[in-house]
Design a protein around this motif. Sequence first.
Motif, PDB file in Angstrom:
ATOM      1  N   ARG A  99      41.475  -3.577  18.957  1.00  0.00           N
ATOM      2  CA  ARG A  99      40.960  -3.435  17.297  1.00  0.00           C
ATOM      3  C   ARG A  99      38.828  -4.126  18.297  1.00  0.00           C
ATOM      4  O   ARG A  99      38.186  -2.988  17.710  1.00  0.00           O
ATOM      5  CB  ARG A  99      40.405  -4.627  16.454  1.00  0.00           C
ATOM      6  CG  ARG A  99      41.832  -4.352  15.313  1.00  0.00           C
ATOM      7  CD  ARG A  99      41.944  -4.787  14.547  1.00  0.00           C
ATOM      8  NE  ARG A  99      42.240  -6.519  14.588  1.00  0.00           N
ATOM      9  CZ  ARG A  99      42.943  -6.654  14.477  1.00  0.00           C
ATOM     10  NH1 ARG A  99      44.014  -6.576  13.660  1.00  0.00           N
ATOM     11  NH2 ARG A  99      43.262  -8.143  14.286  1.00  0.00           N
ATOM     12  N   LEU A 100      39.015  -5.361  18.936  1.00  0.00           N
ATOM     13  CA  LEU A 100      37.578  -5.312  19.464  1.00  0.00           C
ATOM     14  C   LEU A 100      37.225  -4.627  20.886  1.00  0.00           C
ATOM     15  O   LEU A 100      36.610  -4.251  20.777  1.00  0.00           O
ATOM     16  CB  LEU A 100      38.056  -6.472  20.212  1.00  0.00           C
ATOM     17  CG  LEU A 100      36.481  -7.117  21.573  1.00  0.00           C
ATOM     18  CD1 LEU A 100      35.844  -7.433  20.268  1.00  0.00           C
ATOM     19  CD2 LEU A 100      37.030  -8.834  21.902  1.00  0.00           C
ATOM     20  N   ASP A 101      38.319  -3.512  21.500  1.00  0.00           N
ATOM     21  CA  ASP A 101      38.124  -2.702  22.747  1.00  0.00           C
ATOM     22  C   ASP A 101      37.188  -1.803  21.361  1.00  0.00           C
ATOM     23  O   ASP A 101      36.064  -0.522  21.334  1.00  0.00           O
ATOM     24  CB  ASP A 101      39.217  -1.912  23.067  1.00  0.00           C
ATOM     25  CG  ASP A 101      38.660  -1.115  23.566  1.00  0.00           C
ATOM     26  OD1 ASP A 101      38.549  -1.273  24.995  1.00  0.00           O
ATOM     27  OD2 ASP A 101      39.059  -0.073  24.460  1.00  0.00           O
ATOM     28  N   ALA A 102      37.803  -0.956  20.329  1.00  0.00           N
ATOM     29  CA  ALA A 102      37.487  -0.360  19.482  1.00  0.00           C
ATOM     30  C   ALA A 102      36.676  -0.253  18.928  1.00  0.00           C
ATOM     31  O   ALA A 102      35.061   0.626  18.928  1.00  0.00           O
ATOM     32  CB  ALA A 102      38.640  -0.284  18.020  1.00  0.00           C
ATOM     33  N   LEU A 103      35.732  -1.749  18.698  1.00  0.00           N
ATOM     34  CA  LEU A 103      34.763  -2.069  18.285  1.00  0.00           C
ATOM     35  C   LEU A 103      33.669  -1.089  19.190  1.00  0.00           C
ATOM     36  O   LEU A 103      32.401  -0.876  18.173  1.00  0.00           O
ATOM     37  CB  LEU A 103      35.012  -3.588  17.548  1.00  0.00           C
ATOM     38  CG  LEU A 103      33.679  -3.978  16.274  1.00  0.00           C
ATOM     39  CD1 LEU A 103      33.724  -3.072  15.083  1.00  0.00           C
ATOM     40  CD2 LEU A 103      33.109  -4.950  16.266  1.00  0.00           C
ATOM     41  N   LEU A 104      34.244  -2.169  20.254  1.00  0.00           N
ATOM     42  CA  LEU A 104      32.956  -2.101  20.878  1.00  0.00           C
ATOM     43  C   LEU A 104      32.452  -0.288  21.636  1.00  0.00           C
ATOM     44  O   LEU A 104      31.279   0.137  21.957  1.00  0.00           O
ATOM     45  CB  LEU A 104      33.620  -3.049  22.397  1.00  0.00           C
ATOM     46  CG  LEU A 104      33.843  -3.979  22.267  1.00  0.00           C
ATOM     47  CD1 LEU A 104      33.834  -4.021  24.379  1.00  0.00           C
ATOM     48  CD2 LEU A 104      32.634  -4.656  21.830  1.00  0.00           C
ATOM     49  N   HIS A 105      33.754   0.807  21.526  1.00  0.00           N
ATOM     50  CA  HIS A 105      33.831   1.789  21.629  1.00  0.00           C
ATOM     51  C   HIS A 105      32.628   2.625  20.285  1.00  0.00           C
ATOM     52  O   HIS A 105      31.953   3.505  20.280  1.00  0.00           O
ATOM     53  CB  HIS A 105      35.262   2.464  22.343  1.00  0.00           C
ATOM     54  CG  HIS A 105      35.301   2.716  23.359  1.00  0.00           C
ATOM     55  ND1 HIS A 105      36.607   2.034  23.351  1.00  0.00           N
ATOM     56  CD2 HIS A 105      34.755   3.251  24.334  1.00  0.00           C
ATOM     57  CE1 HIS A 105      36.193   2.301  24.898  1.00  0.00           C
ATOM     58  NE2 HIS A 105      35.877   2.246  25.224  1.00  0.00           N
ATOM     59  N   ALA A 106      33.071   1.828  19.049  1.00  0.00           N
ATOM     60  CA  ALA A 106      32.726   2.298  17.831  1.00  0.00           C
ATOM     61  C   ALA A 106      30.477   1.988  17.692  1.00  0.00           C
ATOM     62  O   ALA A 106      29.860   3.134  16.989  1.00  0.00           O
ATOM     63  CB  ALA A 106      32.309   1.712  16.504  1.00  0.00           C
ATOM     64  N   ALA A 107      30.519   0.933  18.742  1.00  0.00           N
ATOM     65  CA  ALA A 107      29.800   0.566  18.935  1.00  0.00           C
ATOM     66  C   ALA A 107      28.550   0.950  19.450  1.00  0.00           C
ATOM     67  O   ALA A 107      27.036   1.707  19.664  1.00  0.00           O
ATOM     68  CB  ALA A 107      28.939  -0.914  19.549  1.00  0.00           C
ATOM     69  N   GLN A 108      29.090   1.900  20.929  1.00  0.00           N
ATOM     70  CA  GLN A 108      28.280   2.698  21.455  1.00  0.00           C
ATOM     71  C   GLN A 108      28.489   4.002  20.689  1.00  0.00           C
ATOM     72  O   GLN A 108      26.688   4.449  21.314  1.00  0.00           O
ATOM     73  CB  GLN A 108      28.774   3.055  23.034  1.00  0.00           C
ATOM     74  CG  GLN A 108      29.394   1.977  24.092  1.00  0.00           C
ATOM     75  CD  GLN A 108      30.066   2.280  25.485  1.00  0.00           C
ATOM     76  OE1 GLN A 108      31.115   2.684  25.055  1.00  0.00           O
ATOM     77  NE2 GLN A 108      29.319   1.664  26.492  1.00  0.00           N
ATOM     78  N   LYS A 109      29.045   4.537  20.438  1.00  0.00           N
ATOM     79  CA  LYS A 109      28.479   6.064  19.950  1.00  0.00           C
ATOM     80  C   LYS A 109      27.696   5.846  18.899  1.00  0.00           C
ATOM     81  O   LYS A 109      26.792   6.956  18.537  1.00  0.00           O
ATOM     82  CB  LYS A 109      30.140   6.246  19.321  1.00  0.00           C
ATOM     83  CG  LYS A 109      30.121   7.476  18.314  1.00  0.00           C
ATOM     84  CD  LYS A 109      31.520   7.339  17.120  1.00  0.00           C
ATOM     85  CE  LYS A 109      31.276   9.105  16.845  1.00  0.00           C
ATOM     86  NZ  LYS A 109      32.416   9.395  15.924  1.00  0.00           N
ATOM     87  N   HIS A 110      26.754   4.939  17.985  1.00  0.00           N
ATOM     88  CA  HIS A 110      26.168   5.037  17.158  1.00  0.00           C
ATOM     89  C   HIS A 110      24.394   4.845  17.545  1.00  0.00           C
ATOM     90  O   HIS A 110      24.610   4.538  17.495  1.00  0.00           O
ATOM     91  CB  HIS A 110      26.704   3.782  16.132  1.00  0.00           C
ATOM     92  CG  HIS A 110      25.478   3.283  15.252  1.00  0.00           C
ATOM     93  ND1 HIS A 110      25.002   2.278  15.180  1.00  0.00           N
ATOM     94  CD2 HIS A 110      25.064   3.926  13.384  1.00  0.00           C
ATOM     95  CE1 HIS A 110      23.781   2.487  14.123  1.00  0.00           C
ATOM     96  NE2 HIS A 110      24.420   3.039  13.831  1.00  0.00           N
ATOM     97  N   TYR A 111      25.157   3.800  18.952  1.00  0.00           N
ATOM     98  CA  TYR A 111      23.847   3.360  19.427  1.00  0.00           C
ATOM     99  C   TYR A 111      23.805   4.878  19.778  1.00  0.00           C
ATOM    100  O   TYR A 111      22.069   4.946  19.831  1.00  0.00           O
ATOM    101  CB  TYR A 111      24.268   2.403  21.027  1.00  0.00           C
ATOM    102  CG  TYR A 111      22.709   1.953  21.303  1.00  0.00           C
ATOM    103  CD1 TYR A 111      21.479   1.531  21.136  1.00  0.00           C
ATOM    104  CD2 TYR A 111      22.549   2.866  22.709  1.00  0.00           C
ATOM    105  CE1 TYR A 111      21.124   1.003  21.761  1.00  0.00           C
ATOM    106  CE2 TYR A 111      21.304   2.652  23.113  1.00  0.00           C
ATOM    107  CZ  TYR A 111      20.181   1.738  23.091  1.00  0.00           C
ATOM    108  OH  TYR A 111      19.153   1.283  23.290  1.00  0.00           O
ATOM    109  N   LEU A 112      24.482   5.608  20.393  1.00  0.00           N
ATOM    110  CA  LEU A 112      24.783   6.466  21.456  1.00  0.00           C
ATOM    111  C   LEU A 112      23.737   7.464  20.098  1.00  0.00           C
ATOM    112  O   LEU A 112      22.395   8.540  20.544  1.00  0.00           O
ATOM    113  CB  LEU A 112      25.168   7.223  21.945  1.00  0.00           C
ATOM    114  CG  LEU A 112      25.505   6.717  23.379  1.00  0.00           C
ATOM    115  CD1 LEU A 112      27.057   7.443  23.980  1.00  0.00           C
ATOM    116  CD2 LEU A 112      24.514   6.931  24.759  1.00  0.00           C
TER     117      LEU A 112
END
Length: 369
Positions: free
Chosen positions: A350-363
């Motif tokens: 879940r944490l790994d997915a959250l970090l990738h979601a954050a990257q996607k949102h930031y970009l």
Amino acid sequence: MRTAFYAPMKPADDPVPSGDRTFAQLILRALEAGGHDTRVASRLKTWRAAPEDLPQAHAAAQVEAERITGGWEADGWRPDVWVTYHLYHKAPDWIGPAVADHFAIPYVVLEASRAPKRQTGPWAYGFAAADAALQRADAVGAIHRADAGCLEPVLPPDVLHLFPPFLDATPFLKPRPSRPGEGPVRLLAVGMMRPGDKEASYRVLAEALAQVMDLDWELTLVGDGSSRESLTPLFPADRCRFAGALPPEALPQQYLCHDVFVWPAIREAFGFVFLEAQASGLAVAGGATFGVPDIVEDGLTGLLSSEGDAGALAASLRRLILDRRLRTAMGEAARARILARHDLGAGASRLDALLHAAQKHYLGVRTRL
């Protein structure tokens, strides 16, 4: 990812045991399990007991942010994402947003609490700072639905995520010893004995136990603190054993040699003890406070009652004490549920997915600018 981690309320290596410290340590382990190169960015504690002390914490945080960015620039380490654990009006994060802006990286918050009543009054300074950090966040993980409900008015749906708590279940997975039906049902409570909510929980527990004195049970209380002297007389000496504070490595054996875990959970965010007890195969009698219903399924892995309702807690205890099959079935279901949803592996995913979601949102945000 290269990940910077910070816990403004309590550092992960703080000497005082608590659920916050435990979860911070588990988040670091989950990052490691996910293959992330993680640095603890700072041990600066911005939590303040008095609101008038927050400006001083703010000033210290500004100095610390400059120290961090300067140090990382000097040694050539550039994070890909910043993760802050436990953010609210008493423990704002002034460091993470500043460093994330400096390096132009996503900013993630795990376990954010927001109490709108603090928007005005003595805590307004801390509330505004916590809200500012939330507005900078690219992903916010709410550890239970109650927190998510308070965050929904100020966070977009693609930023707010449910992020259920987890633990390393391995130490709690030993087979439960078989036990004949004779003898008292063994109850277990685990909690610090300190003023405030913990003491209130013990008082509700004592009141509930007084209503089941006609049944055959015994209780072990694990914990210690400044309230122990005032709490001890509330519990019948012939049925209760005070084990004192125990090191974490001694707790799995305590869970395994008991039949029911009981805790009123006054004002508990979710309570790590509920995760540990269920991983050990114990049925639960507890208070339905904040995030507890998210990790204890009422009627399946335990029996929950309204917060502070000693009579309802006593009724739950009565059912579990009298029905061995019920408590055995609930204990088995509890262990299975923890392994499926709340073990370290599930948390790391879940944490790994959250970090990738954050990257996607930031970009996405940067693209729109």
